[in-house]
Design an enzyme around this catalytic site. Structure first.
Site, mmCIF file in Angstrom:
data_model
loop_
_atom_site.group_PDB
_atom_site.id
_atom_site.type_symbol
_atom_site.label_atom_id
_atom_site.label_comp_id
_atom_site.label_asym_id
_atom_site.label_seq_id
_atom_site.Cartn_x
_atom_site.Cartn_y
_atom_site.Cartn_z
ATOM 1 N N ASN A 388 0.730 -0.847 -0.210
ATOM 2 C CA ASN A 388 -0.077 0.093 -0.228
ATOM 3 C C ASN A 388 0.699 1.184 0.061
ATOM 4 O OD1 ASN A 388 -2.157 1.574 0.490
ATOM 5 N ND2 ASN A 388 -3.035 0.999 2.136
ATOM 6 N N ASP A 389 1.523 1.400 1.080
ATOM 7 C CA ASP A 389 2.196 3.391 1.001
ATOM 8 C C ASP A 389 3.535 2.965 0.034
ATOM 9 O OD1 ASP A 389 0.752 3.557 3.753
ATOM 10 O OD2 ASP A 389 2.351 2.448 5.113
ATOM 11 N N VAL A 390 4.290 1.819 -0.221
ATOM 12 C CA VAL A 390 5.195 1.645 -0.965
ATOM 13 C C VAL A 390 4.988 2.264 -2.600
ATOM 14 C CG1 VAL A 390 6.612 0.374 0.661
ATOM 15 C CG2 VAL A 390 5.104 -0.166 -1.712
ATOM 16 N N VAL A 391 3.404 2.460 -2.961
ATOM 17 C CA VAL A 391 3.040 3.070 -4.171
ATOM 18 C C VAL A 391 2.232 4.096 -3.808
ATOM 19 C CG1 VAL A 391 3.234 0.798 -5.244
ATOM 20 C CG2 VAL A 391 0.892 1.202 -4.266
ATOM 21 N N ALA A 429 1.152 3.006 7.603
ATOM 22 C CA ALA A 429 1.232 4.232 7.960
ATOM 23 C C ALA A 429 0.178 5.470 8.935
ATOM 24 C CB ALA A 429 2.376 4.965 6.631
#
Lengths: 462, 98
Positions: A388-391, A429
């Protein structure tokens, strides 16, 4: 004799360097591991041969050989049994044993019987090795428990505050002691310090958040290395110094790499701090497009180039093998499938690569983040599975977002993005993901493994 | 000054090791970071050398220290054997596919 021992230690040191050097390519790494292991056995055997005299009591020999035999067997058992998803726990556990060994060495050596008239330098080094060893010991055990989900984050001011006081004490007490202001013997003093350091190890890992675990494991690894190096300096043993420093360097290198990949400073990780989300939009208000399994299968069947962006959610759903099956199916249709892996995907550095390698994905298909980003626009379909957060594009274009500044995989630059998610929950996050609202992005809800299996079934029909 | 004169060899050695360590490790690609870590972990088990050395010096009737030493040797061996075995197991999965 002396010379043979010295040469043996030199060869052992070289074997460590070679072992680490060979890790530069997946092809040679296995040989490297073997070389380092042989060097290690040689160093231990040589030490035994060098130190052995007829006056050594039988009790010592029996205890030593028994301990070595049990240690070897238990180590082999544990490493054979471990699941690849449980690798971070096992590495933490082994790290704890190294730290514990360093601590015990310090305790025994502090005994006046062995250290009668040693100089100040050795005493300081001994204390340094003991403290770092004890921190690595209890810290790694807590880290292991946390990774196994047995211990929750415990973030109160009390913990953080007492940890700082302990740290201060561990620096100040030896100074006071060496000025002769503490009227106790060296051995009791060292035992007290070991106690403090063990408590500190617990308090130091407790407040750190689950997402920051890769940083902590790397850091603890490096602390064990440093403990080994300090102890090596006490004995003036070069192979211990060298081995310890290499491990310390590797640990610090990985720690900083992980911090950069998460856009967090080491200090913030250690304090367990996280920026609070300031975005007013909740995910419920986002306008998203849903996609069905058959539409996904159809999109994949027309694609020439597909990229998979796996996150830890993929491993949690145990979907690596299903994902590899889908890859094989697509490859039969002359479609190339790459995996683009963010440095913090998984629970320790490089964890996702190991999980995929276990599912028989060829390592040439595993792309690093930068490599993938360069050719992102060439991909017809990008599947985001359990990440999720990494994209999240907000990391690049929304300075208000808590993830702003974190390096991301620019999946939004591909022609089509399909995000597989269990539900509209937020990432680690707790940040709104702007990607979901983009025109080329659609969401496929459901368990990753079941969805992938359905996609495979549909693909077989098309 | 005395300190530096006496220990200049060690100081050189430590500094060189730091540079060699960083140089060698920064070439490792991210796909091998987990094996790198567990392999490095195994190498830190070289502390066992110290434990063996110590064990040979303890008097045979000093049971407290013999126990502590025995545990130290057990932990050190566990670190080494577990570390190398598990690294080997992981690296086997990265072998080129036929």
């Amino acid at each position: 004799m002396e010379a043979i021992i010295e040469i043996g230690y030199l060869l052992a040191t070289l074997s460590f360097i070679l072992g680490l050097k060979f890790m530069s390519s997946p092809k040679n790494a296995k040989t490297g591991n073997l070389i380092a292991a042989i060097g290690m056995v040689m160093a231990v055997v040589l030490t035994f041969v060098a130190g052995y005299t007829e006056t050594v009591p039988y009790t010592n020999l029996i205890i030593m050989l028994a301990a070595i035999a049990i240690g070897t067997i238990v180590g082999k058992r544990l490493s054979d049994k471990v699941e690849m998803t449980g690798m971070p726990q096992l590495v933490s556990l082994f790290n704890a044993t190294g730290g514990g060994c360093a601590m015990l060495l310090g305790l025994v050596e502090a005994n006046p019987m062995h250290l009668q008239e040693t100089e100040l330098t050795s005493q300081i080094l001994l204390i340094a090795g003991l403290i770092t060893g004890a921190i690595a010991f209890t810290g790694s055990i807590i880290a292991e428990r946390k990774l196994a989900g047995k211990v929750k984050d415990y973030r109160t001011m009390g913990v953080v505050f007492s940890a700082r006081i302990l740290l201060l004490l561990m620096i100040l007490l030896p100074v006071i002691y060496f000025f002769g202001l503490l009227p106790i013997g060296f051995a009791p003093f060292v035992f007290a310090l070991a106690g403090l350091a063990m408590i500190y190890g617990v308090l130091f890992v407790l407040p750190i958040g689950g997402a920051d675990m890769p940083v902590v494991i790397s850091l603890l690894n490096s602390i064990t290395g440093i403990a080994t190096a300090f102890t090596g300096l006490v004995y003036g043993n070069k192979v211990m110094i060298a081995g310890g420093i290499f491990v310390g360097a590797a640990g610090i290198f990985l720690t900083l790499l992980m911090c950069t990949a998460m856009n967090r400073s080491l200090m913030k990780v250690l304090a367990g701090k996280f920026k609070k989300s300031t975005g007013a939009v909740s995910e419920e208000d986002q306008e998203i497009k849903e996609i069905s399994v058959s539409e996904t299968a159809l999109a994949l069947s027309f694609a020439q180039k597909v990229a998979v962006i796996p996150g830890y959610g993929l491993a949690v759903a145990q979907a690596q093998h299903t994902c590899a099956q889908m890859q094989q199916l697509l490859e039969k249709r002359d479609c190339t499938v790459d995996y683009i892996i963010h440095p913090v995907a998984g629970r320790m550095p490089g964890h996702m690569n190991v999980l995929l390698a276990e599912a028989n994905v060829d390592y040439s298909r595993l792309k690093e983040m930068d490599e993938g980003n360069e050719v992102m626009s060439q991909y017809d379909v990008v599947l985001v599975i359990g990440a999720n957060d990494v994209v999240n594009p907000a990391a690049e274009n929304n300075p208000d977002s808590p993830v702003y500044g974190m390096p991301i995989i620019r999946s939004h630059e591909a022609k089509q993005v399909i995000v597989m998610k269990r539900g509209m929950s937020k990432g680690y996050a707790g940040v709104v993901n702007d990607l979901f609202e983009m025109d080329n992005c659609s969401l496929l809800f459901g368990d990753a493994k079941i969805s992938l299996q359905e996609i495979i079934n549909q693909l077989k029909l098309i | 000054m005395d300190f530096i004169n006496q220990h200049i060899q060690e100081i050189y050695f430590v500094i060189f090791c730091i540079f060699i360590g960083i140089e060698v490790i920064s070439n490792v690609p991210s796909i091998l970071h987990t094996p790198l870590m567990s392999g490095a972990n195994a190498i830190s088990g070289v502390i066992l050398v110290g434990a063996v050395y110590m064990m040979l010096q303890i008097p045979g009737d000093d049971y407290l220290n013999l126990t502590l030493g025995g545990i130290a040797i057990f932990l050190g061996t566990l670190n080494i054997s577990g570390g190398f075995f598990v690294t080997g197991r992981m690296l086997k999965m990265f072998s080129p596919k036929k």
